[in-house]
Scaffold this motif. Structure first.
Motif, short mmCIF file in Angstrom:
data_model
loop_
_atom_site.label_atom_id
_atom_site.label_comp_id
_atom_site.label_asym_id
_atom_site.label_seq_id
_atom_site.Cartn_x
_atom_site.Cartn_y
_atom_site.Cartn_z
N ASN A 1 -4.34 -8.27 -9.41
CA ASN A 1 -3.69 -7.25 -8.59
C ASN A 1 -2.99 -7.86 -7.38
O ASN A 1 -1.89 -7.44 -7.00
N SER B 1 -9.00 -1.55 -1.17
CA SER B 1 -9.93 -2.65 -1.38
C SER B 1 -9.18 -3.96 -1.65
O SER B 1 -9.51 -5.01 -1.09
N THR B 2 -8.17 -3.89 -2.50
CA THR B 2 -7.36 -5.07 -2.80
C THR B 2 -6.60 -5.52 -1.55
O THR B 2 -6.45 -6.71 -1.30
N LYS C 1 0.83 -1.21 0.00
CA LYS C 1 0.00 0.00 0.00
C LYS C 1 0.87 1.26 0.00
O LYS C 1 0.57 2.21 -0.72
N ASP D 1 -4.42 -1.01 -3.91
CA ASP D 1 -5.28 -0.04 -3.25
C ASP D 1 -5.88 -0.65 -1.98
O ASP D 1 -5.63 -1.82 -1.65
N LYS E 1 2.16 1.98 -3.30
CA LYS E 1 1.05 2.08 -4.24
C LYS E 1 1.00 0.94 -5.26
O LYS E 1 0.69 1.12 -6.41
#
Length: 168
Positions: free
Chosen positions: A151, A100-101, A92, A98, A95
């Motif tokens: 992701n 939610s992922t 995170k 995100d 980056k």
């Protein structure tokens, strides 16, 4: 606090590696002596049960491939089995994923950590293999979408590539 510590750690490690590589470049030279003479020497070498580094015999006497233990995969797998906070926070912060992922990765971290065991002998190709095979595993064993699985596989393979920096 952890973000600034991680940034400082990455900067210090990178600076140290660059400094050390600069110090050792070009410092050695080969010198040949013109007065040395060459003599023939007979050397007899006997080898018994010698196997290439990438193979080892099994109980049947057959040679099977063995990979180099990938400490990066082991570190990431252990971190994910422990809840994945270190991996998720780093991904995170940089980056890679995100929020939610990250939550989906957190819910499935133990399952992914256990699945990573099969890549402990993959050596240098571990990150690429995980990137390719993890989305398929996640689609078959969870209810997550294809995009989220992709992701998460990107984040896990990224963590494997950077494990030595992340887990100082």
């Amino acid at each position: 606090m952890m973000k600034s510590l991680l940034k400082k750690s990455v900067f210090l490690v990178t600076s140290g590696v660059l400094l050390m590589s600069g110090l050792f470049m070009g410092t050695t030279k080969a010198h040949a002596s013109t007065s040395a003479t060459m003599n023939n020497v007979n050397v007899s070498v006997q080898s018994k049960n010698v196997y290439p580094l990438s193979s080892r015999p099994n109980n049947d006497g057959l040679v099977t491939p063995m990979g180099v233990k990938s400490t990066a995969v082991i570190k990431v797998a252990n971190a994910l089995r422990a809840g994945g906070d270190v991996v998720i926070d780093a991904a995170k912060h940089f980056k890679v994923i995100d929020g939610s992922t990250a939550r989906t990765l957190k819910r499935n971290s133990k399952k992914i950590g256990n699945w990573l065991k099969k890549f402990e002998n993959a050596g240098d190709t571990a990150a690429a293999q995980v990137r390719e095979q993890l989305p398929v595993f996640l689609k078959e064993n969870t209810k997550m979408s294809k995009g989220t699985a992709e992701n998460i596989s990107i984040a896990v393979s990224w963590a494997i590539k950077w494990a030595d920096v992340i887990f100082l």
